[in-house]
Design an enzyme around this catalytic site. Structure first.
Site, short mmCIF file in Angstrom:
data_model
loop_
_atom_site.label_atom_id
_atom_site.label_comp_id
_atom_site.label_asym_id
_atom_site.label_seq_id
_atom_site.Cartn_x
_atom_site.Cartn_y
_atom_site.Cartn_z
N GLY A 1 0.86 -1.33 0.03
CA GLY A 1 0.07 -0.11 -0.04
C GLY A 1 0.82 1.44 -0.08
N SER A 2 2.00 1.19 -0.63
CA SER A 2 2.70 2.44 -0.42
C SER A 2 2.33 3.46 -1.50
CB SER A 2 4.49 2.26 -0.58
OG SER A 2 4.68 1.71 -2.04
N ASN A 3 1.74 3.16 -2.47
CA ASN A 3 1.25 4.11 -3.67
C ASN A 3 0.05 4.77 -3.05
OD1 ASN A 3 2.66 4.46 -6.37
ND2 ASN A 3 2.72 2.19 -6.00
N ARG B 1 -15.19 -14.33 -11.61
CA ARG B 1 -14.53 -12.81 -11.58
C ARG B 1 -15.50 -11.80 -11.41
NH1 ARG B 1 -9.34 -11.57 -12.16
NH2 ARG B 1 -9.05 -13.65 -12.87
N MET C 1 -3.68 -6.80 -7.20
CA MET C 1 -3.11 -7.91 -8.29
C MET C 1 -4.08 -8.71 -8.83
SD MET C 1 -0.24 -6.58 -8.30
CE MET C 1 1.48 -7.12 -8.60
N ILE D 1 -7.05 -9.00 -12.13
CA ILE D 1 -7.72 -8.49 -13.40
C ILE D 1 -9.01 -8.16 -13.19
CG2 ILE D 1 -7.86 -8.95 -15.89
CD1 ILE D 1 -5.30 -10.58 -15.88
N LEU D 2 -9.27 -6.97 -13.67
CA LEU D 2 -10.84 -6.62 -13.47
C LEU D 2 -11.53 -7.22 -14.58
CD1 LEU D 2 -10.36 -2.66 -12.79
CD2 LEU D 2 -10.11 -4.58 -11.18
N HIS E 1 1.83 0.97 -13.11
CA HIS E 1 2.50 -0.23 -13.54
C HIS E 1 4.14 0.14 -13.52
CE1 HIS E 1 3.12 -4.03 -15.52
NE2 HIS E 1 3.95 -3.35 -16.29
C1 GAR Z 1 3.95 -1.07 -7.42
O1 GAR Z 1 5.48 -1.49 -7.66
C2 GAR Z 1 3.22 -1.25 -8.38
O2 GAR Z 1 3.70 -0.46 -9.65
C3 GAR Z 1 2.95 -2.53 -8.67
O3 GAR Z 1 2.85 -3.35 -7.43
C4 GAR Z 1 3.63 -2.61 -6.62
C5 GAR Z 1 2.61 -2.20 -5.38
O4 GAR Z 1 3.37 -1.66 -4.34
N1 GAR Z 1 1.79 -3.01 -9.45
C6 GAR Z 1 1.91 -4.02 -10.48
O5 GAR Z 1 2.71 -4.48 -10.74
C7 GAR Z 1 0.55 -3.99 -11.30
N2 GAR Z 1 0.85 -4.77 -12.33
P1 GAR Z 1 2.49 -0.76 -3.28
O6 GAR Z 1 1.31 -1.88 -2.62
O7 GAR Z 1 3.46 -0.57 -2.08
O8 GAR Z 1 1.98 0.68 -3.74
#
Ligand code: GAR
Length: 205
Positions: free
Chosen positions: A12-14, A66, A95, A97-98, A114
């Protein structure tokens, strides 16, 4: 004001970068709900600490397809007023796919980050793909979600140089720094209605 729903699966850092930007009043959007498909996602605690409501819709062992699963997500989004008219859904390390139905319901209102310069290296393990390919540059891409995997119109990208001695981990860390700048900026542009979509292209004013 628009209402924001964030979907996570893990760290969840983003999500945190987006929520902190909103708190600093940098983005005119109301953070309504964080939804995780995993009960043990670390991001849930971070969201709660920041005072944001959270819900878990466990995907492991889910009985149904889904579309059935996504219907549950849509129900929760609507419960928190993240609607197809005034909502934005951010996938932040979500993670899954919708389903086409989800994408259709929230058409042009779902965005994703991404960790590669799309259209290069879509799907899983994007950083490893870039290293294995011998790319000299990689980075991150924020894009609208369409019915394909990482194929929707690109909103913003940021570039990172790949070093000779990079591992998947060291490259991922440097890309992540850029992700935390780029994703909140893309959410701001959306919230301020500065993004127009023309076919595959976005025009940012
Ligand atoms: C991030 O690096 C994001 O870009 C990637 O997962 C990580 C999640 O980190 N997403 C994908 O690869 C989607 N295809 P976070 O949970 O710390 O945000």
């Amino acid at each position: 004001m628009l209402n924001l729903g964030i979907l996570i699966s893990g760290r969840g850092s983003n999500m945190e970068a987006i929520l902190k930007s909103i708190k600093r009043k940098k983005i005119p959007i109301n953070p309504s709900i964080v939804i995780s498909n995993k009960a043990d996602a670390k991001g849930l605690k971070i969201a709660q600490k920041l005072g944001i409501k959270t819900e878990i819709i466990e995907s492991r062992g889910f009985k149904g397809n889904r579309q059935d699963y996504d219907k549950k997500i849509i129900t929760v989004l609507k419960k928190y007023k993240v609607t197809p008219n005034n909502g934005l859904v951010c996938l932040a390390g979500f993670m899954r796919i919708l389903s086409p139905e989800f994408v259709k319901t929230y058409k042009n209102r779902i965005i994703n980050i991404h960790p590669a310069l799309l259209p290069a290296f879509p799907g899983l393990d994007a950083q490893k793909q870039a290293i294995d390919y011998g790319s000299k540059y990689s980075g991150c891409t924020v894009h609208f979600v369409d019915s394909g995997v990482d194929t929707g119109p690109i909103i913003l990208q940021a570039i990172v140089k790949v070093k000779n001695n990079d591992t998947e981990d060291t490259l991922a860390k440097r890309i992540l720094v850029k992700e935390h700048q780029t994703y909140p900026e893309a959410v701001r542009l959306f919230a301020e209605k500065k993004i127009k979509i023309h076919g595959k292209k976005t025009i940012i004013s």
